[in-house]
Write a protein that holds these residues in place. Structure first.
Motif, mmCIF file in Angstrom:
data_model
loop_
_atom_site.group_PDB
_atom_site.id
_atom_site.type_symbol
_atom_site.label_atom_id
_atom_site.label_comp_id
_atom_site.label_asym_id
_atom_site.label_seq_id
_atom_site.Cartn_x
_atom_site.Cartn_y
_atom_site.Cartn_z
ATOM 1 N N PHE A 196 0.836 -1.201 0.000
ATOM 2 C CA PHE A 196 0.000 0.000 0.000
ATOM 3 C C PHE A 196 0.871 1.252 0.000
ATOM 4 O O PHE A 196 1.989 1.252 0.502
ATOM 5 C CB PHE A 196 -0.860 0.078 1.270
ATOM 6 C CG PHE A 196 -1.779 -1.086 1.481
ATOM 7 C CD1 PHE A 196 -1.389 -2.143 2.268
ATOM 8 C CD2 PHE A 196 -3.037 -1.114 0.902
ATOM 9 C CE1 PHE A 196 -2.226 -3.226 2.481
ATOM 10 C CE2 PHE A 196 -3.886 -2.191 1.111
ATOM 11 C CZ PHE A 196 -3.481 -3.236 1.900
ATOM 12 N N TYR A 239 0.045 5.008 1.588
ATOM 13 C CA TYR A 239 -0.867 5.845 2.358
ATOM 14 C C TYR A 239 -0.353 7.283 2.317
ATOM 15 O O TYR A 239 0.843 7.542 2.355
ATOM 16 C CB TYR A 239 -0.946 5.403 3.815
ATOM 17 C CG TYR A 239 -1.769 4.166 4.066
ATOM 18 C CD1 TYR A 239 -1.180 2.908 4.062
ATOM 19 C CD2 TYR A 239 -3.133 4.253 4.321
ATOM 20 C CE1 TYR A 239 -1.926 1.765 4.303
ATOM 21 C CE2 TYR A 239 -3.891 3.114 4.574
ATOM 22 C CZ TYR A 239 -3.279 1.884 4.560
ATOM 23 O OH TYR A 239 -4.027 0.759 4.798
ATOM 24 N N GLN A 282 -0.525 10.959 4.312
ATOM 25 C CA GLN A 282 -0.845 11.563 5.603
ATOM 26 C C GLN A 282 -0.664 13.077 5.506
ATOM 27 O O GLN A 282 0.444 13.581 5.595
ATOM 28 C CB GLN A 282 0.011 10.986 6.721
ATOM 29 C CG GLN A 282 -0.424 11.440 8.106
ATOM 30 C CD GLN A 282 0.397 10.824 9.221
ATOM 31 O OE1 GLN A 282 1.622 10.783 9.170
ATOM 32 N NE2 GLN A 282 -0.282 10.341 10.252
ATOM 33 N N MET A 285 -4.707 8.982 8.043
ATOM 34 C CA MET A 285 -4.086 8.044 7.103
ATOM 35 C C MET A 285 -5.076 7.771 5.974
ATOM 36 O O MET A 285 -6.133 7.199 6.194
ATOM 37 C CB MET A 285 -3.730 6.730 7.798
ATOM 38 C CG MET A 285 -2.691 6.876 8.901
ATOM 39 S SD MET A 285 -1.080 7.330 8.252
ATOM 40 C CE MET A 285 -0.572 5.782 7.525
ATOM 41 N N PHE A 298 3.493 7.152 3.126
ATOM 42 C CA PHE A 298 4.027 5.939 3.730
ATOM 43 C C PHE A 298 3.750 4.746 2.835
ATOM 44 O O PHE A 298 2.634 4.554 2.356
ATOM 45 C CB PHE A 298 3.377 5.680 5.094
ATOM 46 C CG PHE A 298 3.778 6.642 6.163
ATOM 47 C CD1 PHE A 298 2.969 7.729 6.483
ATOM 48 C CD2 PHE A 298 4.959 6.472 6.865
ATOM 49 C CE1 PHE A 298 3.335 8.618 7.484
ATOM 50 C CE2 PHE A 298 5.332 7.352 7.867
ATOM 51 C CZ PHE A 298 4.514 8.429 8.168
ATOM 52 N N ASP A 344 1.628 -5.683 3.800
ATOM 53 C CA ASP A 344 0.584 -6.471 4.465
ATOM 54 C C ASP A 344 0.785 -7.934 4.118
ATOM 55 O O ASP A 344 0.557 -8.337 2.988
ATOM 56 C CB ASP A 344 -0.780 -5.986 3.975
ATOM 57 C CG ASP A 344 -1.936 -6.700 4.660
ATOM 58 O OD1 ASP A 344 -1.702 -7.646 5.429
ATOM 59 O OD2 ASP A 344 -3.095 -6.287 4.415
ATOM 60 N N ARG A 386 -0.428 -7.767 10.970
ATOM 61 C CA ARG A 386 -0.138 -6.345 11.041
ATOM 62 C C ARG A 386 0.367 -5.796 9.718
ATOM 63 O O ARG A 386 0.939 -6.500 8.905
ATOM 64 C CB ARG A 386 0.940 -6.096 12.087
ATOM 65 C CG ARG A 386 2.280 -6.736 11.683
ATOM 66 C CD ARG A 386 3.393 -6.357 12.614
ATOM 67 N NE ARG A 386 3.392 -7.143 13.854
ATOM 68 C CZ ARG A 386 4.293 -7.004 14.805
ATOM 69 N NH1 ARG A 386 5.264 -6.109 14.680
ATOM 70 N NH2 ARG A 386 4.235 -7.735 15.897
ATOM 71 N N LEU A 387 0.210 -4.478 9.558
ATOM 72 C CA LEU A 387 0.904 -3.760 8.505
ATOM 73 C C LEU A 387 2.270 -3.330 9.045
ATOM 74 O O LEU A 387 2.396 -2.964 10.212
ATOM 75 C CB LEU A 387 0.141 -2.515 8.087
ATOM 76 C CG LEU A 387 -1.241 -2.675 7.446
ATOM 77 C CD1 LEU A 387 -1.746 -1.326 6.957
ATOM 78 C CD2 LEU A 387 -1.197 -3.671 6.317
ATOM 79 N N PHE A 432 5.103 -0.470 8.241
ATOM 80 C CA PHE A 432 5.244 0.780 7.513
ATOM 81 C C PHE A 432 6.709 1.152 7.318
ATOM 82 O O PHE A 432 7.574 0.832 8.138
ATOM 83 C CB PHE A 432 4.562 1.916 8.286
ATOM 84 C CG PHE A 432 3.067 1.869 8.240
ATOM 85 C CD1 PHE A 432 2.348 1.075 9.114
ATOM 86 C CD2 PHE A 432 2.369 2.627 7.311
ATOM 87 C CE1 PHE A 432 0.967 1.025 9.075
ATOM 88 C CE2 PHE A 432 0.985 2.597 7.259
ATOM 89 C CZ PHE A 432 0.286 1.796 8.144
ATOM 90 N N GLY A 433 6.956 1.900 6.228
ATOM 91 C CA GLY A 433 8.249 2.527 6.048
ATOM 92 C C GLY A 433 8.334 3.814 6.855
ATOM 93 O O GLY A 433 7.381 4.211 7.527
ATOM 94 N N GLU A 434 9.489 4.478 6.740
ATOM 95 C CA GLU A 434 9.738 5.679 7.534
ATOM 96 C C GLU A 434 8.996 6.896 7.000
ATOM 97 O O GLU A 434 8.882 7.901 7.703
ATOM 98 C CB GLU A 434 11.247 5.981 7.550
ATOM 99 C CG GLU A 434 12.106 4.880 8.124
ATOM 100 C CD GLU A 434 12.028 4.790 9.626
ATOM 101 O OE1 GLU A 434 12.463 3.760 10.181
ATOM 102 O OE2 GLU A 434 11.543 5.748 10.261
#
Lengths: 114, 114
Positions: free
Chosen positions: A35, A37, A39, A45, A91, A95, A101-102, A104-106
């Protein structure tokens, strides 16, 4: 465990131009989702785009498209005709499915300049 | 379009106090999640919940944290004795199935611990 890496902490682009955000990941899974996302300053999100790993065709959503390279474990986001409202933190997320859980990257802070 | 809702949008509390963050997942969803985002950092997984029990939790989710689905609609995160480092944005997410749907995020609750 999966890891997601976004190597560009900040990027900027001129309005109406195209920009590409990079994401790489590491996994031993064969089927998964990826994904992007968005923000904005409100910190909500917002799902931008989704790619299923079993699909070879790259996902597109209007001005947003991805370049999914499964063998290279790369998942970049291309934003065409950038708009001021695209200014946000983006982000990348992994998944593994199975209800898990997902990861996430930084994040990459994108600024669209007028 | 169905959406995940969270209340309150902003909670300010004193260190050592208990807080309860509330979420209403999408009505036919079965998997529920809490994530945390400290300002300027990436989104981190806290806990997942399925079939009225915790299915997975991270190392962040220690004994100070608990989750509950007290009725058929709400999903809560309780922090028993808040610390300064608990200040963050807390996101609730839900998904319909383990491998066939996306995690949908709520707008978040900003927790400030003084």
């Amino acid at each position: 465990a999966q890891t997601v890496t976004q190597s560009q902490p900040e990027m900027s682009v001129q309005e109406a131009e195209t920009v590409t955000l990079s994401c790489t990941y590491d996994t031993s899974e064969s089927n998964y989702y990826l994904f992007w996302y968005k923000q904005p300053p409100s910190r909500q999100m917002i799902l931008v785009i989704r790619q299923e790993a079993y699909k070879q065709q790259n996902a597109t959503e209007n001005r947003f498209s991805v370049n999914f390279q499964k063998a290279a474990k790369s998942f970049s986001l291309k934003i065409s005709d950038s708009q001021l409202g695209d200014t946000a933190m983006y982000f990348c997320a992994f998944d593994p499915l199975s209800g898990s859980r997902l990861t996430f990257g930084e994040g990459t802070q994108l600024t669209v300049n007028p | 379009e169905p959406e995940v809702t969270q209340t309150p949008s902003h909670q300010v509390t004193q260190m050592g106090q208990e807080v309860i963050l509330r979420c209403v997942p999408i009505s036919n969803h079965l998997y529920f999640y809490w994530y945390r985002q400290i300002l300027g950092q990436k989104v981190e997984f806290l806990v997942s919940f399925y079939n009225n029990e915790i299915s997975e939790k991270s190392e962040i989710f220690d004994d100070q944290f608990s989750v509950e689905r007290p009725d058929g609609s709400n999903f809560t995160l309780k922090i028993r004795s808040t610390k300064l480092e608990d200040s963050a944005m807390y996101f609730c997410a839900s998904r319909g199935g383990p491998s066939t749907d996306t995690q949908y995020f709520g707008p978040g609750t900003r927790l400030t611990v003084l």
